[in-house]
Motif scaffolding. Structure first.
Motif, PDB file in Angstrom:
ATOM      1  N   ALA A 120      33.236  41.601  31.415  1.00 30.12           N
ATOM      2  CA  ALA A 120      32.126  42.485  31.784  1.00 30.12           C
ATOM      3  C   ALA A 120      32.568  43.493  32.841  1.00 30.12           C
ATOM      4  CB  ALA A 120      30.947  41.657  32.286  1.00 30.12           C
ATOM      5  N   CYS A 121      33.372  43.057  33.794  1.00 30.60           N
ATOM      6  CA  CYS A 121      33.909  43.972  34.812  1.00 30.60           C
ATOM      7  C   CYS A 121      34.699  45.097  34.159  1.00 30.60           C
ATOM      8  CB  CYS A 121      34.805  43.212  35.786  1.00 30.60           C
ATOM      9  SG  CYS A 121      33.934  42.214  37.005  1.00 30.60           S
ATOM     10  N   LEU A 122      35.555  44.732  33.225  1.00 27.48           N
ATOM     11  CA  LEU A 122      36.389  45.715  32.540  1.00 27.48           C
ATOM     12  C   LEU A 122      35.537  46.761  31.837  1.00 27.48           C
ATOM     13  CD1 LEU A 122      39.271  46.547  31.676  1.00 27.48           C
ATOM     14  CD2 LEU A 122      39.005  45.044  29.688  1.00 27.48           C
ATOM     15  N   ALA A 123      34.446  46.316  31.199  1.00 30.56           N
ATOM     16  CA  ALA A 123      33.583  47.230  30.452  1.00 30.56           C
ATOM     17  C   ALA A 123      32.897  48.245  31.359  1.00 30.56           C
ATOM     18  CB  ALA A 123      32.542  46.434  29.671  1.00 30.56           C
ATOM     19  N   VAL A 124      32.638  47.869  32.602  1.00 28.28           N
ATOM     20  CA  VAL A 124      31.927  48.746  33.532  1.00 28.28           C
ATOM     21  C   VAL A 124      32.877  49.629  34.337  1.00 28.28           C
ATOM     22  CG1 VAL A 124      30.483  48.676  35.637  1.00 28.28           C
ATOM     23  CG2 VAL A 124      29.891  47.272  33.679  1.00 28.28           C
ATOM     24  N   GLY A 125      34.148  49.224  34.428  1.00 28.06           N
ATOM     25  CA  GLY A 125      35.111  49.958  35.233  1.00 28.06           C
ATOM     26  C   GLY A 125      35.394  49.319  36.572  1.00 28.06           C
ATOM     27  N   ILE A 126      34.978  48.059  36.730  1.00 27.10           N
ATOM     28  CA  ILE A 126      35.264  47.292  37.948  1.00 27.10           C
ATOM     29  C   ILE A 126      36.614  46.603  37.778  1.00 27.10           C
ATOM     30  CG2 ILE A 126      34.531  45.326  39.361  1.00 27.10           C
ATOM     31  CD1 ILE A 126      31.640  45.974  38.528  1.00 27.10           C
ATOM     32  N   VAL A 127      37.468  46.712  38.787  1.00 25.60           N
ATOM     33  CA  VAL A 127      38.742  45.996  38.766  1.00 25.60           C
ATOM     34  C   VAL A 127      38.485  44.550  39.165  1.00 25.60           C
ATOM     35  CG1 VAL A 127      41.050  45.827  39.751  1.00 25.60           C
ATOM     36  CG2 VAL A 127      40.050  48.078  39.320  1.00 25.60           C
ATOM     37  N   SER A 128      38.906  43.624  38.313  1.00 25.00           N
ATOM     38  CA  SER A 128      38.723  42.203  38.584  1.00 25.00           C
ATOM     39  C   SER A 128      40.033  41.614  39.096  1.00 25.00           C
ATOM     40  CB  SER A 128      38.277  41.489  37.302  1.00 25.00           C
ATOM     41  OG  SER A 128      38.134  40.103  37.530  1.00 25.00           O
ATOM     42  N   PHE A 129      39.994  41.068  40.311  1.00 29.13           N
ATOM     43  CA  PHE A 129      41.159  40.391  40.890  1.00 29.13           C
ATOM     44  C   PHE A 129      40.963  38.891  40.676  1.00 29.13           C
ATOM     45  CE2 PHE A 129      40.451  44.264  43.393  1.00 29.13           C
ATOM     46  CZ  PHE A 129      41.658  44.915  43.212  1.00 29.13           C
ATOM     47  N   ALA A 130      41.706  38.321  39.744  1.00 25.08           N
ATOM     48  CA  ALA A 130      41.508  36.925  39.352  1.00 25.08           C
ATOM     49  C   ALA A 130      42.424  36.014  40.149  1.00 25.08           C
ATOM     50  CB  ALA A 130      41.762  36.766  37.862  1.00 25.08           C
ATOM     51  N   PHE A 131      41.833  35.006  40.784  1.00 27.50           N
ATOM     52  CA  PHE A 131      42.588  33.981  41.504  1.00 27.50           C
ATOM     53  C   PHE A 131      42.231  32.629  40.896  1.00 27.50           C
ATOM     54  CE2 PHE A 131      41.888  37.500  44.445  1.00 27.50           C
ATOM     55  CZ  PHE A 131      43.162  37.734  44.937  1.00 27.50           C
ATOM     56  N   HIS A 132      43.061  32.129  40.018  1.00 26.59           N
ATOM     57  CA  HIS A 132      42.836  30.843  39.358  1.00 26.59           C
ATOM     58  C   HIS A 132      43.734  29.809  40.026  1.00 26.59           C
ATOM     59  CE1 HIS A 132      41.272  32.915  35.427  1.00 26.59           C
ATOM     60  NE2 HIS A 132      40.599  33.252  36.518  1.00 26.59           N
ATOM     61  N   LEU A 133      43.136  28.949  40.825  1.00 25.17           N
ATOM     62  CA  LEU A 133      43.871  28.006  41.657  1.00 25.17           C
ATOM     63  C   LEU A 133      43.846  26.606  41.046  1.00 25.17           C
ATOM     64  CD1 LEU A 133      42.459  29.087  45.144  1.00 25.17           C
ATOM     65  CD2 LEU A 133      44.430  30.010  43.934  1.00 25.17           C
ATOM     66  N   PRO A 134      44.896  25.817  41.271  1.00 24.41           N
ATOM     67  CA  PRO A 134      44.899  24.444  40.744  1.00 24.41           C
ATOM     68  C   PRO A 134      43.839  23.574  41.421  1.00 24.41           C
ATOM     69  CG  PRO A 134      46.814  24.824  42.153  1.00 24.41           C
ATOM     70  CD  PRO A 134      46.151  26.153  41.966  1.00 24.41           C
ATOM     71  N   ALA A 135      43.427  22.518  40.726  1.00 23.29           N
ATOM     72  CA  ALA A 135      42.360  21.641  41.222  1.00 23.29           C
ATOM     73  C   ALA A 135      42.720  20.995  42.552  1.00 23.29           C
ATOM     74  CB  ALA A 135      42.044  20.571  40.187  1.00 23.29           C
ATOM     75  N   GLU A 136      44.014  20.806  42.819  1.00 21.97           N
ATOM     76  CA  GLU A 136      44.428  20.129  44.059  1.00 21.97           C
ATOM     77  C   GLU A 136      44.519  21.080  45.251  1.00 21.97           C
ATOM     78  OE1 GLU A 136      48.173  20.933  41.552  1.00 21.97           O
ATOM     79  OE2 GLU A 136      46.107  20.234  41.241  1.00 21.97           O
ATOM     80  N   THR A 137      44.105  22.328  45.094  1.00 19.93           N
ATOM     81  CA  THR A 137      44.108  23.288  46.203  1.00 19.93           C
ATOM     82  C   THR A 137      43.344  22.718  47.396  1.00 19.93           C
ATOM     83  OG1 THR A 137      44.239  25.164  44.704  1.00 19.93           O
ATOM     84  CG2 THR A 137      43.373  25.601  46.906  1.00 19.93           C
ATOM     85  N   GLY A 138      43.916  22.869  48.595  1.00 21.15           N
ATOM     86  CA  GLY A 138      43.302  22.335  49.805  1.00 21.15           C
ATOM     87  C   GLY A 138      42.279  23.286  50.407  1.00 21.15           C
ATOM     88  N   GLN A 139      41.452  22.738  51.287  1.00 14.60           N
ATOM     89  CA  GLN A 139      40.399  23.533  51.939  1.00 14.60           C
ATOM     90  C   GLN A 139      40.981  24.704  52.720  1.00 14.60           C
ATOM     91  OE1 GLN A 139      37.146  22.804  51.617  1.00 14.60           O
ATOM     92  NE2 GLN A 139      36.179  24.085  53.149  1.00 14.60           N
ATOM     93  N   ASP A 140      42.029  24.460  53.502  1.00 17.03           N
ATOM     94  CA  ASP A 140      42.610  25.516  54.321  1.00 17.03           C
ATOM     95  C   ASP A 140      43.184  26.634  53.454  1.00 17.03           C
ATOM     96  OD1 ASP A 140      41.904  24.130  56.571  1.00 17.03           O
ATOM     97  OD2 ASP A 140      43.910  23.316  56.953  1.00 17.03           O
TER      98      ASP A 140
END
Length: 284
Positions: free
Chosen positions: A55-75
């Motif tokens: 949907a971002c692409l269709a509107v012209g919004i740049v989407s910065f995707a951060f897909h992190l592993p499940a074990e990512t820590g709080q900090d």
């Protein structure tokens, strides 16, 4: 009976937003940017995030995707949020929920800059909503209000009943309906599953909003003749997606109704895009 088409309305809104973005780009501005943070491999969240990125692409919004592993820590997650807060090319930050259980979702949401909180979940934005100041409203309730406006269904001076008291839908929707305006100014009753005589409360509603998460919970005998029924519920059942209303019977009694799917659902992503474009315009 009016069938409220959220899919069509969301498409029209995206077209309007794309024109605004194009005009800004023509004037020499950078495109709006949305940081999308997904932690873990939850299948429903992955589908939802993919839909948002398209949907971002269709509107012209740049989407910065951060897909992190499940074990990512709080900090580590808080550090990424801080980085996105500081990046001038990021106008909005979306933290996809739910997070893995070892992470403190509330602390992470609080860490998002309220000016980039395009989901409208930060207490500062919730507080601004509660006292009628400008700010970002949660996307699903905002989408409901957009549908009322575009279909010229005004609850002003009417009795509205909201069934469901979540922080994401029920409570903010009740506040939006009660504030002054041509498509608000309603007299609002907020109900939930422990409300005494909930059927009787629903029958008083000229505008009935359902967000309780129970498929077919509201039956035709609970609905006033000629009511406007806005069904926010999306429930997965063996028969497919169902709303909180028994659509087949309730639709014969209602003046207007949203279907499930295709009603409020498409408006949620559309309003996320609208909030992101608004954040981008606010920086101009």
């Amino acid at each position: 009976m009016i069938l409220i088409d959220g899919k069509k309305t969301a498409f029209e809104l995206r077209e309007e937003l794309a024109a605004k973005v194009a005009a800004g780009r023509h004037a020499g501005r950078r495109p709006p940017g949305l940081a999308v943070i997904l932690v873990g491999e939850d299948p429903a969240s992955q589908v939802y995030v993919n839909n948002k990125e398209r949907a971002c692409l269709a509107v012209g919004i740049v989407s910065f995707a951060f897909h992190l592993p499940a074990e990512t820590g709080q900090d580590e997650l808080l550090a990424l949020i801080a980085e996105c807060n500081a990046r001038p090319n990021v106008d909005g930050i979306l933290l996809q929920l739910p997070l893995p259980p070892h992470l403190d979702a509330q602390a992470c949401l609080l860490a998002i800059d309220p000016a980039k909180d395009v989901d409208g979940f930060h207490p500062q934005n919730v507080g601004r909503l509660s006292i009628g100041l400008p700010g970002f409203a949660p996307c699903t309730p905002a989408g409901v209000m957009e549908l009322l406006k575009r279909y010229d269904l005004s609850p002003a001076g009417k009795k509205a009943v909201v069934v469901g008291r979540s922080n994401i839908v029920g409570k903010p929707l009740a506040m939006l309906l009660a504030r002054p305006g041509a498509y608000s100014d309603a007299t609002v009753t907020l109900c939930h599953l422990r409300t005494a005589n909930i059927a009787g409360e629903c029958r008083t509603a000229e505008f009935l909003f359902l967000a309780v998460g129970r498929p077919g919970f509201v039956t035709v005998d609970m609905v006033r003749e000629g009511a406007v029924v806005i069904d926010v519920g999306i429930n997965r059942t063996p028969q497919g997606l169902r709303g909180d209303a028994d659509f087949e019977s309730v639709s014969r009694k209602a003046r207007a109704i949203t279907p499930v799917p295709g009603g409020v659902g498409p408006m949620t992503i559309a309003m996320l895009l609208k909030n992101t474009v608004q954040a981008w315009q606010d920086l101009a």
